[in-house]
Design an enzyme around this catalytic site. Structure first.
Site, short mmCIF file in Angstrom:
data_model
loop_
_atom_site.label_atom_id
_atom_site.label_comp_id
_atom_site.label_asym_id
_atom_site.label_seq_id
_atom_site.Cartn_x
_atom_site.Cartn_y
_atom_site.Cartn_z
N GLY A 398 0.80 -1.15 0.07
CA GLY A 398 0.02 -0.11 -0.10
C GLY A 398 0.89 1.33 -0.13
NE ARG A 400 5.04 2.74 7.92
CZ ARG A 400 6.08 2.10 8.26
NH1 ARG A 400 6.24 0.93 7.45
NH2 ARG A 400 6.85 2.68 8.94
CB CYS A 401 4.27 -0.79 0.69
SG CYS A 401 3.71 -2.28 2.24
CG MET A 402 3.64 1.62 -3.29
SD MET A 402 2.55 2.08 -4.60
CE MET A 402 1.44 3.16 -3.77
#
Length: 414
Positions: A398, A400-402
């Site tokens: 999502g 945050r991951c990106m």
């Protein structure tokens, strides 16, 4: 502690000033059904639309005054002289899994042939298809055995998840050791940026962890809850031994952190990293996956008076109790992904409904597709910025991951 021009991350929610992204590139076009498991994907994003969605993601940052840095630009700018570039090529090719020395030299020459550093970096990220380079010299047994494999150098399709290869913590970074061979080369880019890029080479940035260490740790497991508390997941991708090394290094420096909470979470794809099951959205407010709502095993590593030393205690408490205790608040609010256990939670958890990124306290970026969770966030007074996500979400990560925050405002305690 204040370092407005360098690295500064002492919370998950301080107003974001600078962020690192990677715009999906041709590496996405090199995913095939047969290679998805090897390359850690469950589906194949459509690159054209994924780029449009990622551009919308970047625009949210830009519209809110956040400086957007791109991984591919920073690494190209870091190779400012020929000796540095040669060292980088050598290191990258060494870890590409090539067995034939003639092929190794051919690949190095191929990378050198690009007119600009940026073009070379794009190709390193994209991978080299077998048909792009003819066999070099006498063909070896290993060459013949590998003939049916489509790549000479594997692509790096996970790069748009910039959260994982390193972690900005305080004024330093953990240069991570990735769990899988597929992702190990990603950290080479981070290494050269933070050691040699003009914006960072003179800052004497401390490294809390190094990519050459034995145990795995990944950035999705590292959450900076406050200037005193860091949460790290003992997960499918992060080892307990790595957390101890990280803790010793952080506690040896002049950082203000006092406690590291090591959350022992299920070692499954659905709970891949700690930030897939909870993220911070405001002071004392978190999104969570309902599956972790019950009692958890958490190990507190608390700084002692002796430099670099700490004591460990095992605690078995609910998430609310643990967070309230260490954030020193009366209570915390947990917003459940999908509302409760069941169909909505399962579907939206799969699409990273609890993986939000805070732009500022009470203001987060979310995927538009997680409409149940998004409505719950809004009902709790959280301002949301929805981004399109039909293709980006296929990578199982999502907002945050990106993104990797490089600088956030400090939280001023009331």
């Amino acid at each position: 502690m204040m370092n407005p021009n360098g690295l500064q991350v002492y919370s998950e929610i301080g107003r974001l000033k600078k962020v690192l992204l990677h715009r999906p590139g041709e590496e996405i076009e090199n995913l095939t059904p047969e290679l998805m498991n090897r390359l850690l994907f469950d589906d194949i994003p459509y690159l054209k639309v994924a780029r449009e969605e990622h551009d919308a993601f970047a625009k949210v940052f830009q519209d809110n005054g956040v400086e957007v840095n791109y991984l591919e630009d920073l690494i190209a700018e870091s190779l400012f002289d020929n000796s540095r570039k040669e060292a980088f090529i050598d290191e990258f090719v060494k870890e590409a899994g090539l067995k034939n020395q003639l092929r190794i030299e051919q690949v190095k020459d191929y990378y050198r042939s690009f007119e600009t550093n940026r073009a070379m970096i794009d190709k390193m990220m994209a991978g080299i298809r077998r048909e792009e380079l003819k066999p070099s010299g006498l063909r070896t047994l290993s060459d013949l055995v590998d003939m049916n494999y489509p790549f000479i150098v594997d692509p790096l399709p996970n790069l748009y998840f910039t959260r994982d290869p390193f972690s900005t913590v305080g004024s330093g970074i953990a240069l991570n050791k990735m769990r899988t061979p597929t992702r190990c080369r990603e950290t080479i880019f981070s290494k050269y940026i933070f050691r040699y890029h003009k914006d960072y080479k003179n800052l004497d940035i401390p490294f809390w962890y190094d990519r050459d260490m034995a145990n795995a740790i990944e950035g999705g497991d590292v959450l900076v809850l406050s200037d005193k508390v860091i949460a790290i997941g003992i997960s499918q991708r992060t080892d307990a031994d790595a957390i101890e090394i990280f803790a010793r290094n952080v506690f040896s420096d002049g950082q203000p952190f006092q406690t590291i909470l090591a959350f022992d979470i299920p070692k499954t794809r659905a709970f891949m990293h700690l930030d897939t099951v909870f993220t911070m959205v405001d002071h004392s407010v978190f999104t969570i996956h309902p599956e972790i709502e019950g009692p958890l095993t958490v190990y507190s590593l608390t700084r002692s008076d002796k430099k670099g030393d700490y004591k460990i205690e095992r605690e078995y408490q609910t998430l609310e109790t643990i967070l309230s205790k260490y954030l020193e608040v009366d209570s915390v609010k947990l917003i459940r992904c999908g509302g409760k256990k069941g169909i909505d939670a399962g579907r939206e958890q799969w699409n990273d409904g609890s993986n939000t990124l805070a732009l500022a306290p009470g203001e987060v970026i979310v995927y538009s597709r997680n409409h149940v969770t998004n409505q719950l966030l809004e009902s709790e007074g959280i301002k949301i910025h929805e981004i399109p996500s039909s293709e980006l979400s296929r990578g199982r990560g999502g907002p945050r991951c990106m993104s990797m925050p490089l600088n956030r405002d400090l939280i001023i305690k009331k």
